[in-house]
Design an enzyme around this catalytic site. Structure first.
Site, PDB file in Angstrom:
ATOM      1  N   SER A  70       3.843  -6.590   2.130  1.00 15.54           N
ATOM      2  CA  SER A  70       2.725  -6.182   2.785  1.00 15.54           C
ATOM      3  C   SER A  70       1.423  -6.618   2.030  1.00 15.54           C
ATOM      4  O   SER A  70       1.472  -7.854   2.042  1.00 15.54           O
ATOM      5  CB  SER A  70       2.662  -4.815   3.068  1.00 15.54           C
ATOM      6  OG  SER A  70       1.756  -4.328   3.923  1.00 15.54           O
ATOM      7  N   GLN A  71       0.642  -5.819   1.638  1.00 19.28           N
ATOM      8  CA  GLN A  71      -0.746  -6.186   1.138  1.00 19.28           C
ATOM      9  C   GLN A  71      -0.670  -6.970  -0.014  1.00 19.28           C
ATOM     10  O   GLN A  71      -1.477  -7.858  -0.733  1.00 19.28           O
ATOM     11  CB  GLN A  71      -1.816  -5.043   1.056  1.00 19.28           C
ATOM     12  CG  GLN A  71      -1.311  -4.164   0.067  1.00 19.28           C
ATOM     13  CD  GLN A  71      -2.563  -3.152  -0.212  1.00 19.28           C
ATOM     14  OE1 GLN A  71      -3.291  -2.703   0.748  1.00 19.28           O
ATOM     15  NE2 GLN A  71      -2.921  -2.348  -1.261  1.00 19.28           N
ATOM     16  N   HIS A 124       8.218  -2.584  10.337  1.00 22.92           N
ATOM     17  CA  HIS A 124       7.392  -3.362   8.801  1.00 22.92           C
ATOM     18  C   HIS A 124       8.543  -3.147   7.754  1.00 22.92           C
ATOM     19  O   HIS A 124       8.648  -1.887   7.445  1.00 22.92           O
ATOM     20  CB  HIS A 124       6.059  -2.560   8.937  1.00 22.92           C
ATOM     21  CG  HIS A 124       5.143  -3.390   7.876  1.00 22.92           C
ATOM     22  ND1 HIS A 124       4.816  -4.536   7.733  1.00 22.92           N
ATOM     23  CD2 HIS A 124       4.677  -3.003   6.737  1.00 22.92           C
ATOM     24  CE1 HIS A 124       4.076  -4.994   7.079  1.00 22.92           C
ATOM     25  NE2 HIS A 124       3.673  -3.778   6.103  1.00 22.92           N
ATOM     26  N   MET A 153       0.501  -1.215  -0.014  1.00 22.00           N
ATOM     27  CA  MET A 153       0.076  -0.012  -0.015  1.00 22.00           C
ATOM     28  C   MET A 153       0.868   1.261  -0.030  1.00 22.00           C
ATOM     29  O   MET A 153       1.788   1.267   0.786  1.00 22.00           O
ATOM     30  CB  MET A 153      -0.849  -0.102   1.267  1.00 22.00           C
ATOM     31  CG  MET A 153      -1.823   1.263   1.229  1.00 22.00           C
ATOM     32  SD  MET A 153      -3.003   1.132   2.783  1.00 22.00           S
ATOM     33  CE  MET A 153      -1.866   1.838   3.879  1.00 22.00           C
ATOM     34  N   ASP A 161       7.344  -4.872  14.328  1.00 22.19           N
ATOM     35  CA  ASP A 161       6.428  -4.204  13.467  1.00 22.19           C
ATOM     36  C   ASP A 161       5.612  -3.282  14.339  1.00 22.19           C
ATOM     37  O   ASP A 161       4.869  -3.875  15.240  1.00 22.19           O
ATOM     38  CB  ASP A 161       5.657  -5.303  12.883  1.00 22.19           C
ATOM     39  CG  ASP A 161       4.883  -4.817  11.525  1.00 22.19           C
ATOM     40  OD1 ASP A 161       4.580  -3.721  11.500  1.00 22.19           O
ATOM     41  OD2 ASP A 161       5.030  -5.467  10.493  1.00 22.19           O
TER      42      ASP A 161
END
Length: 308
Positions: A117-118, A291, A43, A235
């Site tokens: 991530s996503q 992250h 994202m 994270d």
């Protein structure tokens, strides 16, 4: 970049934190025998940012000479690619990617995939829905496989986009309007409203087999040689962080978590993950740092072996 921390945090991108993650190597042999690699950014990022995915692509190409690396662009240009990470129906994105991969002659023999991530759970959907060309190894770097319940540092309180996302999710993550037009709502997993989630989640509840078991999804995921999941121990972006190893919050509350192995998804083997685990196909890796932050040394030591 040797020895330095590479910040690939998709969410950090909006805060102008440099994204320096991405890259892998696919499974169709190139002219020099390497397997191609497909990357999907997270994202707020894009396929080709020279400080993030572009840097990762370059790094992988340096480490594995001759490898074909495809960094996915969702849209006609970088701006559309970034915007679509917030506002384009995930199911449409996955369909677009499936079509793109099927039409790429360099991937017809198979490929490896790495999602950030996503982008990680989106690539898992590709593996489940589109087995041709075959995905060999899937590497999830900070992916949210059981979704999220919170958007800390998204990327910060000063972000207009993140403020809008928070309000939309709080006011009705499972309404048709929000589900169809906000990407993050499609993997929003509210443990206090489990029935609403299972009924109205357009993306995550489907690929996680939480309504019915699609045997094709299950069969296709088990075709992977390896499913590698990276969790970031410090994270502060993903909530809960155990989702990066396919764990989540226990239903009905938002404090206690459970591992993948303790979940209904695993015990009923709705995705085939229990069978994959017993076959040694699941790999759980940990990285110190926040992250999507890791060193090139860590990347080379822990992830490159799955791409060579």
């Amino acid at each position: 970049m040797d020895g330095s921390k590479m910040s690939a945090a998709v969410l950090y991108f909006l805060l102008a934190s440099p994204l320096l993650l991405a890259a892998g190597s696919p499974v169709h042999e190139s002219s020099n025998g390497t397997v191609p690699l497909v990357l999907w950014h997270g994202m707020g990022d894009s396929c080709c940012n020279p400080l993030s995915m572009g840097a990762i692509k370059k790094m992988i190409e340096e480490e594995i000479p001759g490898i074909y690396v495809l960094s996915l662009m969702i849209g006609k240009n970088v701006i559309e690619d970034t915007e679509n990470g917030f506002f384009m129906d995930v199911n449409e994105q996955v369909s677009m990617v499936c079509s793109q991969l099927a039409q790429d002659p360099k991937l017809k023999g198979g490929y490896n995939a790495m999602g950030f991530s996503q982008g990680a759970q989106f690539l898992r959907a590709v593996a489940q829905r589109c087995p041709s060309p075959p995905m060999k190894t899937l590497i999830s770097v900070g992916g949210q496989h059981q979704g999220v319940y919170g958007l800390p540092k998204c990327p910060g309180e000063s972000s207009h986009i993140c403020d809008m996302i928070r309000k939309a999710l709080n006011n009705g993550a499972y309404t048709d309007m929000v589900q169809k037009h906000l990407v993050q709502a499609q993997y929003w997993h509210d443990p206090f409203n489990d029935d609403l989630y299972k009924k109205h989640s357009l993306f995550l509840a489907d690929i996680n087999q939480e309504r019915v078991v699609n045997e094709t999804y299950k069969k296709n995921l088990q075709l992977l040689d390896k499913f590698v999941m990276v969790r970031f121990l410090q994270d502060t972006v993903v909530d809960p962080v155990v989702t990066e190893w396919f764990g989540f919050l226990k239903t009905g509350q938002a404090k206690e978590t459970e591992t993948l192995q303790d979940s209904v998804l695993y015990k009923e083997d709705r995705l085939g993950l229990a069978a994959m685990d017993k076959a040694g196909k699941l790999v759980f890796l940990a990285s110190e740092g926040d992250h999507l932050q890791f060193s090139r040394e860590w990347f080379n030591s822990n992830l490159l072996p799955y791409l060579r």
